[in-house]
Design a protein around this motif. Structure first.
Motif, PDB file in Angstrom:
ATOM      1  N   ARG A 184      47.633  34.425  40.566  1.00  0.00           N
ATOM      2  CA  ARG A 184      49.010  33.989  40.833  1.00  0.00           C
ATOM      3  C   ARG A 184      49.875  35.151  41.323  1.00  0.00           C
ATOM      4  NH1 ARG A 184      51.522  29.462  38.712  1.00  0.00           N
ATOM      5  NH2 ARG A 184      53.228  30.662  37.796  1.00  0.00           N
ATOM      6  N   VAL A 185      49.517  36.357  40.878  1.00  0.00           N
ATOM      7  CA  VAL A 185      50.355  37.512  41.235  1.00  0.00           C
ATOM      8  C   VAL A 185      49.859  38.202  42.505  1.00  0.00           C
ATOM      9  CG1 VAL A 185      51.142  39.796  40.456  1.00  0.00           C
ATOM     10  CG2 VAL A 185      50.996  37.881  38.820  1.00  0.00           C
ATOM     11  N   PHE A 186      48.550  38.203  42.688  1.00  0.00           N
ATOM     12  CA  PHE A 186      48.014  38.934  43.849  1.00  0.00           C
ATOM     13  C   PHE A 186      47.449  37.954  44.866  1.00  0.00           C
ATOM     14  CE2 PHE A 186      48.846  42.938  42.071  1.00  0.00           C
ATOM     15  CZ  PHE A 186      48.676  42.793  40.701  1.00  0.00           C
ATOM     16  N   ASP A 187      47.467  38.387  46.117  1.00  0.00           N
ATOM     17  CA  ASP A 187      47.096  37.479  47.208  1.00  0.00           C
ATOM     18  C   ASP A 187      45.705  37.849  47.726  1.00  0.00           C
ATOM     19  OD1 ASP A 187      48.240  36.986  50.625  1.00  0.00           O
ATOM     20  OD2 ASP A 187      47.045  35.720  49.266  1.00  0.00           O
ATOM     21  N   SER A 188      44.697  37.431  46.963  1.00  0.00           N
ATOM     22  CA  SER A 188      43.313  37.662  47.401  1.00  0.00           C
ATOM     23  C   SER A 188      43.024  36.765  48.610  1.00  0.00           C
ATOM     24  CB  SER A 188      42.354  37.314  46.244  1.00  0.00           C
ATOM     25  OG  SER A 188      41.035  37.314  46.677  1.00  0.00           O
ATOM     26  N   PRO A 189      42.291  37.170  49.603  1.00  0.00           N
ATOM     27  CA  PRO A 189      41.519  38.406  49.689  1.00  0.00           C
ATOM     28  C   PRO A 189      42.278  39.568  50.344  1.00  0.00           C
ATOM     29  CG  PRO A 189      40.911  36.981  51.503  1.00  0.00           C
ATOM     30  CD  PRO A 189      41.951  36.248  50.722  1.00  0.00           C
ATOM     31  N   ARG A 190      43.571  39.342  50.761  1.00  0.00           N
ATOM     32  CA  ARG A 190      44.279  40.486  51.380  1.00  0.00           C
ATOM     33  C   ARG A 190      44.430  41.588  50.338  1.00  0.00           C
ATOM     34  NH1 ARG A 190      46.522  42.684  55.306  1.00  0.00           N
ATOM     35  NH2 ARG A 190      48.402  43.989  55.164  1.00  0.00           N
ATOM     36  N   ASP A 191      44.892  41.172  49.124  1.00  0.00           N
ATOM     37  CA  ASP A 191      44.834  42.089  47.981  1.00  0.00           C
ATOM     38  C   ASP A 191      43.400  42.029  47.452  1.00  0.00           C
ATOM     39  OD1 ASP A 191      47.550  42.528  48.238  1.00  0.00           O
ATOM     40  OD2 ASP A 191      48.089  40.994  46.765  1.00  0.00           O
ATOM     41  N   LYS A 192      42.910  43.136  46.955  1.00  0.00           N
ATOM     42  CA  LYS A 192      41.528  43.143  46.467  1.00  0.00           C
ATOM     43  C   LYS A 192      41.521  43.069  44.937  1.00  0.00           C
ATOM     44  CE  LYS A 192      39.496  43.287  50.377  1.00  0.00           C
ATOM     45  NZ  LYS A 192      38.830  42.044  50.817  1.00  0.00           N
ATOM     46  N   ILE A 193      40.803  42.061  44.426  1.00  0.00           N
ATOM     47  CA  ILE A 193      40.644  41.932  42.969  1.00  0.00           C
ATOM     48  C   ILE A 193      39.186  42.216  42.644  1.00  0.00           C
ATOM     49  CG2 ILE A 193      40.814  40.407  40.969  1.00  0.00           C
ATOM     50  CD1 ILE A 193      42.933  38.795  42.450  1.00  0.00           C
ATOM     51  N   LEU A 194      38.943  43.300  41.924  1.00  0.00           N
ATOM     52  CA  LEU A 194      37.579  43.764  41.653  1.00  0.00           C
ATOM     53  C   LEU A 194      37.225  43.487  40.195  1.00  0.00           C
ATOM     54  CD1 LEU A 194      38.002  47.327  43.257  1.00  0.00           C
ATOM     55  CD2 LEU A 194      37.306  45.219  44.409  1.00  0.00           C
ATOM     56  N   PHE A 195      35.994  43.048  39.961  1.00  0.00           N
ATOM     57  CA  PHE A 195      35.539  42.787  38.592  1.00  0.00           C
ATOM     58  C   PHE A 195      34.431  43.778  38.244  1.00  0.00           C
ATOM     59  CE2 PHE A 195      37.855  38.987  37.539  1.00  0.00           C
ATOM     60  CZ  PHE A 195      38.182  38.454  38.771  1.00  0.00           C
ATOM     61  N   ASP A 196      34.642  44.571  37.221  1.00  0.00           N
ATOM     62  CA  ASP A 196      33.620  45.537  36.819  1.00  0.00           C
ATOM     63  C   ASP A 196      32.463  44.803  36.135  1.00  0.00           C
ATOM     64  OD1 ASP A 196      33.595  48.818  36.197  1.00  0.00           O
ATOM     65  OD2 ASP A 196      32.190  47.562  35.073  1.00  0.00           O
ATOM     66  N   VAL A 240      43.368  45.837  42.690  1.00  0.00           N
ATOM     67  CA  VAL A 240      43.376  45.554  41.257  1.00  0.00           C
ATOM     68  C   VAL A 240      41.940  45.597  40.738  1.00  0.00           C
ATOM     69  CG1 VAL A 240      44.123  43.915  39.486  1.00  0.00           C
ATOM     70  CG2 VAL A 240      45.260  43.949  41.716  1.00  0.00           C
ATOM     71  N   ALA A 241      41.723  46.309  39.669  1.00  0.00           N
ATOM     72  CA  ALA A 241      40.364  46.377  39.088  1.00  0.00           C
ATOM     73  C   ALA A 241      40.422  45.873  37.657  1.00  0.00           C
ATOM     74  CB  ALA A 241      39.840  47.803  39.113  1.00  0.00           C
ATOM     75  N   VAL A 242      39.581  44.882  37.358  1.00  0.00           N
ATOM     76  CA  VAL A 242      39.463  44.375  35.989  1.00  0.00           C
ATOM     77  C   VAL A 242      38.280  45.084  35.344  1.00  0.00           C
ATOM     78  CG1 VAL A 242      39.031  42.340  34.550  1.00  0.00           C
ATOM     79  CG2 VAL A 242      40.347  42.126  36.688  1.00  0.00           C
ATOM     80  N   VAL A 243      38.542  45.809  34.273  1.00  0.00           N
ATOM     81  CA  VAL A 243      37.450  46.565  33.634  1.00  0.00           C
ATOM     82  C   VAL A 243      37.470  46.293  32.145  1.00  0.00           C
ATOM     83  CG1 VAL A 243      38.886  48.650  33.467  1.00  0.00           C
ATOM     84  CG2 VAL A 243      36.410  48.854  33.345  1.00  0.00           C
ATOM     85  N   GLY A 244      36.286  46.044  31.589  1.00  0.00           N
ATOM     86  CA  GLY A 244      36.181  45.764  30.163  1.00  0.00           C
ATOM     87  C   GLY A 244      36.240  47.039  29.335  1.00  0.00           C
ATOM     88  N   ASP A 245      36.521  46.873  28.052  1.00  0.00           N
ATOM     89  CA  ASP A 245      36.555  48.041  27.153  1.00  0.00           C
ATOM     90  C   ASP A 245      35.170  48.683  27.086  1.00  0.00           C
ATOM     91  OD1 ASP A 245      35.481  46.762  24.217  1.00  0.00           O
ATOM     92  OD2 ASP A 245      36.220  45.398  25.751  1.00  0.00           O
ATOM     93  N   GLY A 246      34.131  47.861  27.209  1.00  0.00           N
ATOM     94  CA  GLY A 246      32.771  48.410  27.212  1.00  0.00           C
ATOM     95  C   GLY A 246      32.521  49.229  28.454  1.00  0.00           C
ATOM     96  N   ALA A 247      32.857  48.670  29.596  1.00  0.00           N
ATOM     97  CA  ALA A 247      32.648  49.383  30.869  1.00  0.00           C
ATOM     98  C   ALA A 247      33.421  50.690  30.872  1.00  0.00           C
ATOM     99  CB  ALA A 247      33.061  48.503  32.039  1.00  0.00           C
TER     100      ALA A 247
END
Ligand SMILES: Cc1ncc(C[n+]2csc(CCOP(=O)(O)OP(=O)(O)O)c2C)c(N)n1
Ligand SMILES: CC(=O)[C@@H](O)[C@H](O)COP(=O)(O)O
Ligand SMILES: [Mg+2]
Length: 641
Positions: free
Chosen positions: A58-70, A140-147
């Motif tokens: 809702r906040v970022f405009d993918s794919p122009r904005d990049k949302i990365l999942f670790d 934007v990068a989503v990273v877990g506490d484990g990662a």
């Protein structure tokens, strides 16, 4: 139509009101439990990322904005919100990958399922956008506490923090767990942050009750001020991130879409590197996952949605379990043997060892490089470490194996689970590299057990080796029935001999789990009148020189291995014969040196010809081409079933 069904892409999300957003989260959870109960997959991580992912889109405009999942195992919600709602073949041939996939969507970026990489991609992307003048594009990068316990994250953070003009927004998805509770100083730091909410309240209370200096006089005021400062230092530990030059927003309730959305908008507005610390629960909203002590249903096969209990058909004893049981026995006999895991105590089978010898197990977090070099330290300190990792994850610690363990000839044993084709976790999970990369390590010895009995035997030989590193590898799944040898040549086991009725004699060298296949191949060759010997080398590095004499007694050597073909056992056998001027042709049957799409292990083995019927056919054709055998002369047709 449900709210979820009305979402064909991220744009649709932005039109939803708060009531619809709440309903959407419920619908997504119900969908995930239902779908993953049928196919298996990473239910726990994805249930914990529902609101967070809704807010992101809702906040970022993918794919122009990049949302990365670790790591990417928590991207099912991202897939649902970006036009992919058919999960019926999740992680299966022809269906959705269990990780982001560029072939599936323009919204997907990182396909590699190895943890702790997202922040480095983010740093690179942010630098690229800045250099191209595309300052309006968010990374934007989503990273877990484990990662976050992986070293690459800190290398990246060091660079991201220096990039005030190329902001990266780091969303820490902190559920306090990898599989098990996340370990280490960072984890406890994050835990401190989680109580910061208490800090804010405590601070408010002090502000209200601590009177101004003029009222109580300077001495008392200083004393009370000292209390407040002490509280601030103890309870407000986000200073670590701010000391790094990062702004910090949080901790946020990661299951409150609006709160996450507000924090993300604030973060975007900073225009500087920022950490948004979201507190989530792994398995949130599904009690069997939330209450699962071991791993919150991190991964796994099909299950009964009513109970969360696995419905997978009992497939016998796993290689992993045989390893874990033998480690407990060895641990009783060898007080110097210790275990190391990289945040995968249960998956690699070391939990029984940990229970039996709690002070001899080290969980280093998702930090394979540290696992290996700390093992070198443990060995230098007089212990014998057993580093248990999935084969594919050892790749990232190659230099540590080479220059920290082998260069110092340290007695470290590497146990590589999930070696060979794993299949449903996709290209970055196949354990198809270890027999190649370890071939080049001076002094490394590699054992490849063919069954449970040999696993126990060879593991003992590994931990009995005191003058250098050893490695032992086995595949995912259940062990085959023990295959007893009919003879022994040097350190190698002869599993079968077929005389044959013509000049051709094939020496079948089977590495580890390919032994059962090779025995069946030999029977098929015999039906065609082709003689053969099935040899299990047990150790594939160094090869036993007795192999040379045995090769001389055959017209062809066929090496069968569940590893990439390049630079592994087949190449080592060919090099040995060539260097010893044994002029017998060597053919290698292994995994093509490619990235393999996700599918079941059996499907992939069939695709690449590592089945008894395919191998037999290929060898018969090779023998014919060599002129020792004319299949047409035989009555029985070449096996094709
Ligand atoms: C280099 C590497 N080592 C181990 C793994 C296996 N693995 C997959 S997910 C996971 C735990 C990840 O924990 P976290 O980053 O906190 O994500 P969560 O599942 O909690 O959302 C691990 C250890 C991996 N993918 N990559
Ligand atoms: C994401 C990850 O690296 C693991 O969870 C992976 O799914 C391995 O699963 P198995 O333990 O089933 O092989
Ligand atoms: Mg976690």
């Amino acid at each position: 139509m449900s709210v979820l069904e009305s979402i064909s892409g991220p744009g649709d999300l932005r039109r939803l009101d708060s009531g619809e957003l709440t309903r959407l989260a419920v619908e997504i959870r119900d969908f995930l439990v239902e779908a993953v109960s049928k196919t298996g997959g990473h239910l726990g991580p994805n249930l914990g990322a529902v609101e967070l992912t809704i807010a992101l889109h809702r906040v970022f405009d993918s794919p122009r904005d990049k949302i990365l999942f670790d790591t990417g195992h928590q991207a099912y919600v991202h897939k649902l919100l970006t036009g992919r709602q058919d999960f019926s073949l999740l992680r299966r041939r022809g269906g959705l990958s269990g990780y982001p996939s560029q072939a599936e969507s323009e919204h997907d970026v990182i396909e590699n399922s190895h943890a702790s990489t997202a922040l480095s991609y983010a740093d690179g992307l942010a630098k690229a956008f800045a250099l191209r003048g595309e300052h309006d594009r968010a990374v934007v990068a989503v990273v877990g506490d484990g990662a976050l316990t992986g070293g690459m994250c800190w290398e990246a953070l060091n660079n991201i923090a220096a990039g005030a003009d190329r902001p990266v927004i780091i969303v820490v998805n902190d559920n306090g767990r990898s599989y098990s509770p996340t370990i280490g100083g960072l984890a406890s730091h994050l835990a401190d942050l989680r109580i910061t909410r208490g800090y804010e309240r405590a601070l408010d209370m002090i502000k209200k009750t601590v009177p101004r200096a003029p009222v109580v006089g300077p001495v008392a005021y200083e004393a009370l001020h000292g209390v407040k400062k002490g509280l601030k230092d103890v309870l407000q530990p986000q200073a670590m991130f701010e000391d790094l030059g990062m702004k910090y927003v949080g901790p946020i309730d990661g299951h409150d879409t609006e709160a996450v959305e507000h924090a993300l908008r604030r973060a975007r507005g900073f225009g500087a590197p920022v950490i948004v610390h979201c507190i989530t629960r792994k398995g949130y909203g599904y009690a069997p996952a939330e209450n699962n002590e071991e791993d919150c249903m991190h991964g796994g096969g099909a299950f009964d949605p009513a109970t969360g209990k696995s419905v997978a058909k009992g497939g016998g004893v796993s290689w992993t379990k045989v390893f874990g049981q033998e480690m407990v026995q060895i641990g009783a006999e060898r007080p110097d043997v210790v275990g190391i895991t990289a945040a995968m105590l249960h998956p690699v089978g070391l939990a029984p060892f940990a229970e039996a010898y709690p002070d001899r197990i080290f969980d280093v977090g998702i930090a394979e490089q540290h696992a290996v070099t700390s093992a070198a330290g443990l060995a230098m300190g007089g212990l014998h470490p057993v580093v248990a990792v999935y084969a594919t994850f050892l790749n990232r610690a190659f230099d540590q194996v080479l220059m920290d363990v082998a260069l110092h000839r340290q007695a470290v044993t590497f146990v590589l689970d999930r070696a060979g084709v794993t299949g449903d976790d996709g290209a970055s999970h196949n354990g198809m590299w270890d027999l190649s990369i370890l071939q080049v390590v001076p002094g490394m010895r590699i054992a490849v057990p063919r069954d449970g009995a040999r696993l126990r035997e060879l593991l003992r030989e590994c931990v009995a080796t005191g003058d250098g590193p050893t490695a032992l590898r086995f595949p995912k799944g259940s062990v085959v029935a023990d295959i007893e040898a009919i003879d022994r040549i040097g350190s190698m086991d002869v599993l079968a001999r077929h005389p044959g009725s013509n000049g051709a004699r094939v020496l079948l060298v089977a590495a580890g789990s390919m032994a059962a296949t090779a025995v069946e191949v030999a029977e098929r060759l015999a039906a065609q009148g082709i003689g053969s010997t099935v040899l299990d080398p047990r150790w594939v590095k160094p090869l036993d020189p007795a192999l040379l004499e045995e090769a001389r007694r055959h017209t062809m050597v066929a090496v069968v291995e569940d590893n990439g073909r390049v630079g592994a056992v087949g190449d080592a056998v060919a090099r040995l014969l060539r260097d010893s001027e044994v002029d017998v042709p060597v053919r290698t049957f292994g995994i093509p040196q490619e990235f393999l799409d996700h599918a079941a292990r059996a499907e992939i083995l069939a695709d690449i010809g590592l089945t008894p019927q395919d191998l037999a056919r290929d060898i018969i054709e090779a023998v014919a081409r060599a002129g020792e055998h004319d299949p047409a002369a035989e009555t029985a047709p070449a096996p094709r079933d």
